[in-house]
Design an enzyme around this catalytic site. Sequence first.
Site, PDB file in Angstrom:
ATOM      1  CG  ASP A 200      -0.168 -14.074  27.626  1.00 31.78           C
ATOM      2  OD1 ASP A 200       0.492 -15.247  28.110  1.00 31.78           O
ATOM      3  OD2 ASP A 200      -0.147 -13.695  26.650  1.00 31.78           O
ATOM      4  CD  GLN A 203       7.488 -15.938  25.853  1.00 27.75           C
ATOM      5  OE1 GLN A 203       8.686 -16.398  26.266  1.00 27.75           O
ATOM      6  NE2 GLN A 203       6.988 -15.948  24.649  1.00 27.75           N
ATOM      7  CE  LYS A 226       4.951 -19.160  22.956  1.00 26.64           C
ATOM      8  NZ  LYS A 226       4.438 -17.675  22.889  1.00 26.64           N
TER       9      LYS A 226
HETATM   10  C1  LIG Z   1       3.462 -17.467  22.466  1.00 24.91           C
HETATM   11  C2  LIG Z   1       2.418 -16.536  23.426  1.00 24.91           C
HETATM   12  C3  LIG Z   1       1.080 -16.443  23.218  1.00 24.91           C
HETATM   13  C4  LIG Z   1       0.268 -17.614  22.241  1.00 24.91           C
HETATM   14  O1  LIG Z   1       0.695 -18.861  22.696  1.00 24.91           O
HETATM   15  P1  LIG Z   1       0.220 -19.985  21.841  1.00 24.91           P
HETATM   16  O2  LIG Z   1       1.313 -21.036  22.460  1.00 24.91           O
HETATM   17  O3  LIG Z   1       0.646 -19.456  20.417  1.00 24.91           O
HETATM   18  O4  LIG Z   1      -1.120 -20.251  22.056  1.00 24.91           O
HETATM   19  C5  LIG Z   1       0.508 -15.593  23.979  1.00 24.91           C
HETATM   20  N1  LIG Z   1       1.143 -14.626  24.817  1.00 24.91           N
HETATM   21  C6  LIG Z   1       2.424 -14.744  24.986  1.00 24.91           C
HETATM   22  C7  LIG Z   1       3.042 -13.787  25.771  1.00 24.91           C
HETATM   23  C8  LIG Z   1       3.184 -15.282  24.053  1.00 24.91           C
HETATM   24  O5  LIG Z   1       4.591 -15.438  23.995  1.00 24.91           O
END
Ligand SMILES: *Cc1c(COP(=O)(O)O)cnc(C)c1O
Length: 406
Positions: A200, A203, A226
Amino acid sequence: MSEADTLSRKAEFPGLITPDGARWHYLDTAATAQKPQAVIDAVTRALGRDYATVHRGVYCRSAEMTLAYEAARRRVAEFLGARSENEVVFVRGATEGINLVAQSWGAANISAGDCIMLSQLEHHSNIVPWQMLAERVGAEIDFCPLTVDGRIDLDAMETILTERHKIVALAHVSNVLGSILDVRRAANLAHSVGAKILLDGCQAAPRMPLDITGLDCDFFVFSGHKIYGPTGIGVLWAREELLESMPPWQGGGSMINRVAFEGTTYAPPPQRFEAGTPMIAEAIGLRAAVDYVEAIGLERLFRHESGLAADARAALRRINSITLFGPEESAGIVSFVMEGVHPHDLGTILDEENVAIRAGHHCAQPLMGCLGIPATARASFGLYSDESDIEALIRGIERAKRIFAT
Ligand SMILES: *Cc1c(COP(=O)(O)O)cnc(C)c1O
């Protein structure tokens, strides 16, 4: 990045000014990043004089838009260090990317008695899709514990992993603690028991250089919003042969080879996973965002933001009612609590000072349980953040301390 450099960057972000023209100390970049004018302009152009559908039209504008959309895919592939643009699937965001992997690859490869390995610091987006899959197929989920300073404990993972584990899905960088995963080791551990690894990267993608091929992972997801791009666009990267082996997960236009009443054959990836009219302007906005961060340099962004996080930790540590969480080396994210002040109240007081922090469970309720608290306050930095934002944060906290002391 030098001070002058970040100050000049701030001016490129119209969102960093309050409606009455004051400086807004935005410390919630881990939730969503403000957008540079270059991204806003790219989206405006894509929705304006360049606008047309992709992959269908016979007229010139549509052909040009198709080229721009596919160029965005190539740009993202290059940014990630992918072998080919066919490894890049455009999705709505990281959440959709993980759901795609769970429902397509997961449903085809995980069955009753198999295990899924997550960690205790995962975002709900990297927990719930796996719980839904586990429930459907009768699989089990293990949550790897954390070290005392809030990193995923890979020594512990090594002892828990077995050949029953089919996938290991972990945050590259924690959205709550800023802790950075040792990806290579995690990938080695997963592969040593024959499991796939999903990162994931929400960040990590905006904060550090990536070389997806070198990291030796199988799946990687991140969200456009992000990384200074638009909402409604994200990326699932996977090795090409893996994508080729995966069944479609949503049906519709664009993802087919040939449709007949008797049945349908599917397009190769990435189109197989992009049913319907895609996020056209959003993909072009994401490309502009990738251009923007790469022009600065991810190495430089990492130094800048981890440096600010270290400075913020040092300043917060001098306030005796503050408890800090997470490791000393953080990728630009700092979580803390203040004795006697609920994070929400602190957030409200800071808002009056034009300082925006996040307060709550940060979509990581299981992690809050592990830390033994219901919520934290979180300050997260972006490329436009600087020391003045930390000073404003500390001023606001000192004020909260005075208010709550009386
Ligand atoms: C923001 C975030 C998500 C989810 O991202 P979305 O843009 O809401 O789909 C998943 N994992 C982490 C570590 C995040 O910071």
